[in-house]
Design an enzyme around this catalytic site. Structure first.
Site, PDB file in Angstrom:
ATOM      1  N   ASP A 266     -27.170 -23.726  33.580  1.00  0.00           N
ATOM      2  CA  ASP A 266     -26.851 -24.842  32.687  1.00  0.00           C
ATOM      3  C   ASP A 266     -26.999 -26.180  33.413  1.00  0.00           C
ATOM      4  OD1 ASP A 266     -26.326 -24.439  30.013  1.00  0.00           O
ATOM      5  OD2 ASP A 266     -24.244 -23.805  30.330  1.00  0.00           O
TER       6      ASP A 266
ATOM      7  N   GLN B 261     -20.221 -20.518  28.050  1.00  0.00           N
ATOM      8  CA  GLN B 261     -20.362 -21.356  26.853  1.00  0.00           C
ATOM      9  C   GLN B 261     -19.166 -22.305  26.729  1.00  0.00           C
ATOM     10  OE1 GLN B 261     -23.109 -21.334  24.769  1.00  0.00           O
ATOM     11  NE2 GLN B 261     -22.200 -23.053  23.708  1.00  0.00           N
TER      12      GLN B 261
ATOM     13  N   LYS C 222     -28.838 -16.954  22.568  1.00  0.00           N
ATOM     14  CA  LYS C 222     -29.208 -16.932  23.998  1.00  0.00           C
ATOM     15  C   LYS C 222     -29.400 -15.492  24.456  1.00  0.00           C
ATOM     16  CE  LYS C 222     -26.953 -21.355  24.722  1.00  0.00           C
ATOM     17  NZ  LYS C 222     -25.781 -22.128  25.160  1.00  0.00           N
TER      18      LYS C 222
END
Ligand code: NAP
Length: 295
Positions: free
Chosen positions: A121, A98, A54
């Site tokens: 997200d 994460q 990412k």
């Protein structure tokens, strides 16, 4: 019949190039590049690989990355404070924490602390609610990537029977919402579903997000169906490196389906591409600009 192999790698590359091409335009108008902060807690090897990819994609798109790698001894309050600081940082348009987080940390609290306008997200209840009620939202990257592949593959989704296997907040539930918004007739199957093979056999579209290697067999698939395999499962291999397989028995399903995503090279690369897309969109919205066209 052998199914068409849906190339997620190529589609993801195309999206990332389109995002990168739009970044200079944003920079000219906003006076800065879009910024994505990643937060990696601990040293789980799979999570570390994802976050590195990412961060690399962020740099390749010409966006500014803020990488926070934190020991897994961090307390919940310390992590919440980091999120609050990132919420306040004007250079940061997207915040990605994460998952999974260590057991001392309440994941829901962390997600709820992220500013919904920076929630690239798409996990914040505000974004989940907006998606469910048909309002513009930041949409979770993996199901959004699946939808992109389906729309690319099928002329229209309206009226098709779709079965989503899995009901997680990250994949299954938002996937079902996206398909419903496209006018599919959606069934969400899970571990308590009775006669899963019969349920799957009705589907024109199958999205498998279970986390069980090759659970969905070829004879569960309706001939000609489009199969999107979200699963990423590592099986032991002779060379000790492990072998990645999806939730669908690919070699069987490829003989029956109309089109199918492979693992790897299907849904996986789309997740990062959609994260880049969401970050660019979040940056535009936060700067009071219209959503970028062509994404
Ligand atoms: P999850 O939170 O563990 O959810 C799994 C879902 O599968 C649950 O809803 C569970 O049902 C259901 N399930 C489990 N066993 C089942 C069975 N025997 N029959 C029917 N349903 C069953 O997993 P997730 O986070 O959604 O991820 C699913 C898979 O996608 C994993 O392999 C993960 O690695 C992969 N993934 C890939 C990406 C990507 O970028 N490609 C991104 C995210 C996840 P219950 O709710 O009843 O327990």
């Amino acid at each position: 019949m052998t199914a068409k192999r849906i190339d997620g790698k190529a589609a993801a590359q195309e999206i990332r190039q389109r995002v990168a091409a739009l970044v200079p335009q944003f920079e000219r108008r906003a006076g800065r590049a879009p910024g994505l902060a990643t937060v990696l807690v601990g040293e789980d090897p799979a999570s570390a690989v994802y976050v590195r990819s990412k961060n690399r994609a962020t740099a390749e798109a010409g966006m500014t990355g803020f990488a926070h790698n934190i020991p897994d001894t961090i307390s919940e309050d310390e992590l919440l404070q980091l999120v609050i600081d990132l919420n306040a940082d004007e250079r940061v348009d997207g915040i990605l924490v994460q998952l999974p987080l260590p057991s001392q940390i309440d994941t829901a609290r962390v997600i709820e602390t992220i500013d919904p306008t920076k929630d690239v997200d798409g996990f914040h209840p505000m974004n989940a609610g907006r998606l469910a009620t048909g309002l513009p939202a930041l949409v979770p990257c993996t199901p959004y990537g699946c939808l992109y592949l389906l729309k690319q593959e099928l002329k229209g989704l309206s009226g098709l029977d779709a079965v989503v296997i899995g009901r997680s907040n990250i994949v299954g539930k938002p996937m079902a919402q996206l398909l419903l918004a496209e006018h599919c007739t959606v069934t969400v199957a899970h571990s308590r579903t009775r006669d899963l093979p019969a349920t799957v056999r009705r589907a024109d579209i199958v999205v498998a997000a279970v986390g069980r290697p090759e659970m969905i067999r070829g004879d569960w698939i309706k001939p000609g169906a489009t199969v999107i395999d979200v699963g990423i499962n590592r099986l032991p291999s002779g060379d000790g490196k492990g072998r990645l397989v999806g939730d669908v028995a690919y070699e069987e399903a490829v003989e029956v389906a109309g089109a199918i995503t492979p693992v790897p090279g299907g849904v996986g690369p789309m997740t990062i591409a959609m994260l880049m897309r969401n970050t660019l969109v979040a940056a535009h919205r936060r700067a009071g600009l219209a959503d970028p066209e062509g994404l």
